[in-house]
Design an enzyme around this catalytic site. Structure first.
Site, PDB file in Angstrom:
ATOM      1  N   GLY A   1       5.065 -11.490  -6.913  1.00  0.00           N
ATOM      2  CA  GLY A   1       4.694 -10.425  -7.829  1.00  0.00           C
ATOM      3  C   GLY A   1       5.692  -9.302  -7.919  1.00  0.00           C
ATOM      4  N   ILE A   2       5.182  -8.067  -8.032  1.00  0.00           N
ATOM      5  CA  ILE A   2       6.032  -6.882  -8.167  1.00  0.00           C
ATOM      6  C   ILE A   2       6.955  -6.745  -6.972  1.00  0.00           C
ATOM      7  CG2 ILE A   2       6.036  -4.366  -8.303  1.00  0.00           C
ATOM      8  CD1 ILE A   2       3.359  -4.517  -9.716  1.00  0.00           C
ATOM      9  N   GLY A   3       6.433  -7.053  -5.779  1.00  0.00           N
ATOM     10  CA  GLY A   3       7.244  -6.905  -4.575  1.00  0.00           C
ATOM     11  C   GLY A   3       8.476  -7.778  -4.605  1.00  0.00           C
TER      12      GLY A   3
ATOM     13  N   SER B   1      -3.176   2.530  -8.172  1.00  0.00           N
ATOM     14  CA  SER B   1      -3.953   1.976  -9.278  1.00  0.00           C
ATOM     15  C   SER B   1      -4.776   3.087  -9.898  1.00  0.00           C
ATOM     16  CB  SER B   1      -4.870   0.853  -8.794  1.00  0.00           C
ATOM     17  OG  SER B   1      -5.780   0.478  -9.812  1.00  0.00           O
TER      18      SER B   1
ATOM     19  N   TYR C   1     -12.045  -0.979  -3.093  1.00  0.00           N
ATOM     20  CA  TYR C   1     -10.695  -1.009  -3.665  1.00  0.00           C
ATOM     21  C   TYR C   1     -10.333   0.362  -4.228  1.00  0.00           C
ATOM     22  CZ  TYR C   1      -6.677  -2.376  -6.494  1.00  0.00           C
ATOM     23  OH  TYR C   1      -5.420  -2.464  -7.029  1.00  0.00           O
TER      24      TYR C   1
ATOM     25  N   GLY D   1       4.594  -6.755   1.184  1.00  0.00           N
ATOM     26  CA  GLY D   1       4.120  -7.691   0.173  1.00  0.00           C
ATOM     27  C   GLY D   1       5.210  -8.111  -0.787  1.00  0.00           C
TER      28      GLY D   1
END
Length: 528
Positions: free
Chosen positions: A14-16, A138, A164, A10
């Site tokens: 974003g963070i990736g 998370s 999730y 990913g």
């Protein structure tokens, strides 16, 4: 000196993406494992404009497909590179559906896909210097009070938050199991990082957060990730769940349950086809048991792959007839069996009955000359096809768990011979197909009930007799025949791959069809 290598899932946003950029700045060889080649190309272009350090490449990866994961690992291994960092970053939050193999989409992508990827790369990580595994987790995981195993092999329900949370809890349990059972005595470090609320693309609210000036920027979070991965002060940190400030977070009882972690590990091996590897061996069947073969359709590997592609893309998902119109017709005529059959297919969005009537790819299989030659050896020249069924057995699922015979006494008049042909369109093995009882054990089985629509008998079979059952094993493109007397059932798919097969039911012309039990209004009979 060769640069250290990082594979990050990913990594196109974003963070990736921010983490990939920071690693490239530090001279890493970064492999961006993503679904979209277009987005990955844009990300690589962005990184190369920001720095002339390191090297960045794209690796195609769809975590919702176990086959895609295997292909990704094969491509990586062909490069003959070490693997110093594996960052399992990719994730989805509120998408709905199933993976390619039939697992719930959120859990299958966030956990099971990363499980298989990590498992297949373990040896590479162990053999590489100063290697690390980092899961992006998370704190929602800490709200998971139990694991609902059955929900993971179904389509996403309305309450997706539970899925999730379970997916992120499973990552914590995976980290714990790996640390205790797979990474002992190695130099591999493994940890999980909770980034907090990030201005990312995972939901519409995360996307809006950057405009509302709330949450953490991907750049800030990625800097902390890089700090943790590369600063020697963190070298001793192992098996921790870290917050965005790199402080350990307390874990719930379920997250440190070693028995649960072991159960999850075993089930994950089962779901991905890694436990009990299937060895395909030639099988000869005894005609006295009511089953014989195998024979070959004489199709090439390319032809078989094209057939598989067409069935999954254009045949199964599309209703052959107007569902509402046919539902009305079945109600009008009182044909409730066909109505139930049609509605079940509609709910599943897989229409597998009588597709020889409307799908050229299926009808062509029905007319295969090598198949018909063998059918005529048994039934003679005057014969017809009266039913076809596509069978799609997804991992961890069992199509028909009850022992039964395919007699159809309420559909056919037995004034002649009938025969059933079972065609393997993918590999059929001891881990995904069906099993049968030799004829000599039929007397030990008692009829438990009958199907109210077809009349087929279902049997009560004792455990000691079940252990005498034999598996059906076929290579793609092979087929076998079986008679009405064969007592059989499907088995739970433990191969980690979808099993696709086609059953064709033939009869002599003297046999008459009593009534139509089909998702079609028209008669399914075709003379060949």
């Amino acid at each position: 000196m060769k640069p250290p290598v990082c594979l990050i899932t990913g990594a196109s946003s974003g963070i990736g993406l921010s983490t990939a950029l920071e690693l490239a700045k530090q001279g890493y060889h970064v492999l961006m494992a993503c679904r979209s080649e277009r987005k990955a190309a844009q990300a690589i272009d962005y990184i190369e404009k920001q720095t002339n350090q390191g090297k960045v490449e794209f690796l195609p990866l769809d975590l919702a497909s176990l086959e895609s994961i295997r292909c990704c690992v094969n491509r990586f291994e062909q490069r003959q590179l070490p693997l110093n960092l594996l960052i399992n970053n990719a994730g989805i939050f509120n998408q709905s559906g199933t993976t390619e193999e039939g697992f719930e989409l959120i859990w299958g992508t966030n956990y099971l896909g990363h499980f298989l990827l990590t498992y297949l790369l373990l040896d590479k990580l162990k053999s590489s210097a100063s290697s690390q595994i980092l899961f992006i987790g998370s704190d929602v995981a800490l709200g998971s009070k139990n694991l609902d195993w059955k929900r993971w092999v179904k389509k996403t329900p309305l309450n997706f938050l539970k899925l999730y949370a379970d997916s992120k809890m499973c990552l914590l349990l995976l980290m714990r199991y790996l640390l205790q059972h797979q990474l002992q005595g190695t130099s591999v470090r493994i940890n999980t990082f909770h980034p907090g609320f990030v201005q990312s693309n995972i939901t519409i609210w995360h996307q809006l957060s950057r405009f509302l000036k709330i949450g953490n920027s991907p750049q800030k979070i990625s800097q902390n990730i890089i700090k943790f991965l590369t600063n020697t002060e963190y070298n001793a940190v192992q098996g921790q769940f870290l917050n965005r400030n790199l402080q350990p977070m307390p874990l719930t009882d379920i997250a440190i349950n070693d028995n649960l972690a072991s159960q999850l590990w075993e089930k994950s091996l089962f779901w991905t086809g890694l436990s009990n590897p299937i060895v395909q061996t030639p099988v000869q069947y005894n005609p006295e048991d009511g089953i014989w073969g195998p024979y070959s359709l004489n199709l090439t590997e390319t032809e078989l792959k094209e057939i598989q592609k067409q069935i999954f893309k254009t045949v199964l998902p599309r209703s052959p007839i107007p569902v509402l119109f046919n539902s009305y017709q079945f109600l009008k005529t009182g044909n409730f069996g066909s109505l139930i059959l049609l509605l079940i297919q509609g709910l599943k969005r897989e229409f597998h009955m009588e597709r020889h009537l409307d799908s050229p790819v299926i009808f062509e299989l029905c007319q295969n000359p090598y198949l018909l030659e063998k059918v005529r050896e048994y039934l003679g020249e005057s014969l017809f096809l009266w039913r076809s069924e596509l069978w799609v057995n997804y991992p961890a699922q069992q199509l028909i768990p009850l022992w039964h015979q395919d007699r159809y006494p309420q559909l056919l008049t037995k004034t002649g011979k009938t025969i059933h042909a079972y065609l393997a369109l993918t590999e059929v093995n001891v881990g995904n197909g069906f099993q049968y009882l030799p004829e000599k054990y039929n007397s030990l089985c008692s009829v438990k009930m009958n199907d109210p629509f077809s009349g087929n008998p279902f049997f009560e079979v004792k455990t000691d007799v079940e252990q005498l059952a034999l598996p059906v094993c076929l290579k793609p493109g092979e087929f076998i025949f079986f008679t009405d007397d064969l007592i059989h059932r499907s088995i739970c798919n433990m191969s980690g791959q979808v099993r696709l097969s086609l059953t064709l039911r033939f009869a002599e012309s003297s046999v008459k069809m009593c009534r139509n039990y089909s998702s079609h209004i028209q008669s399914p009979i075709v003379f060949l």
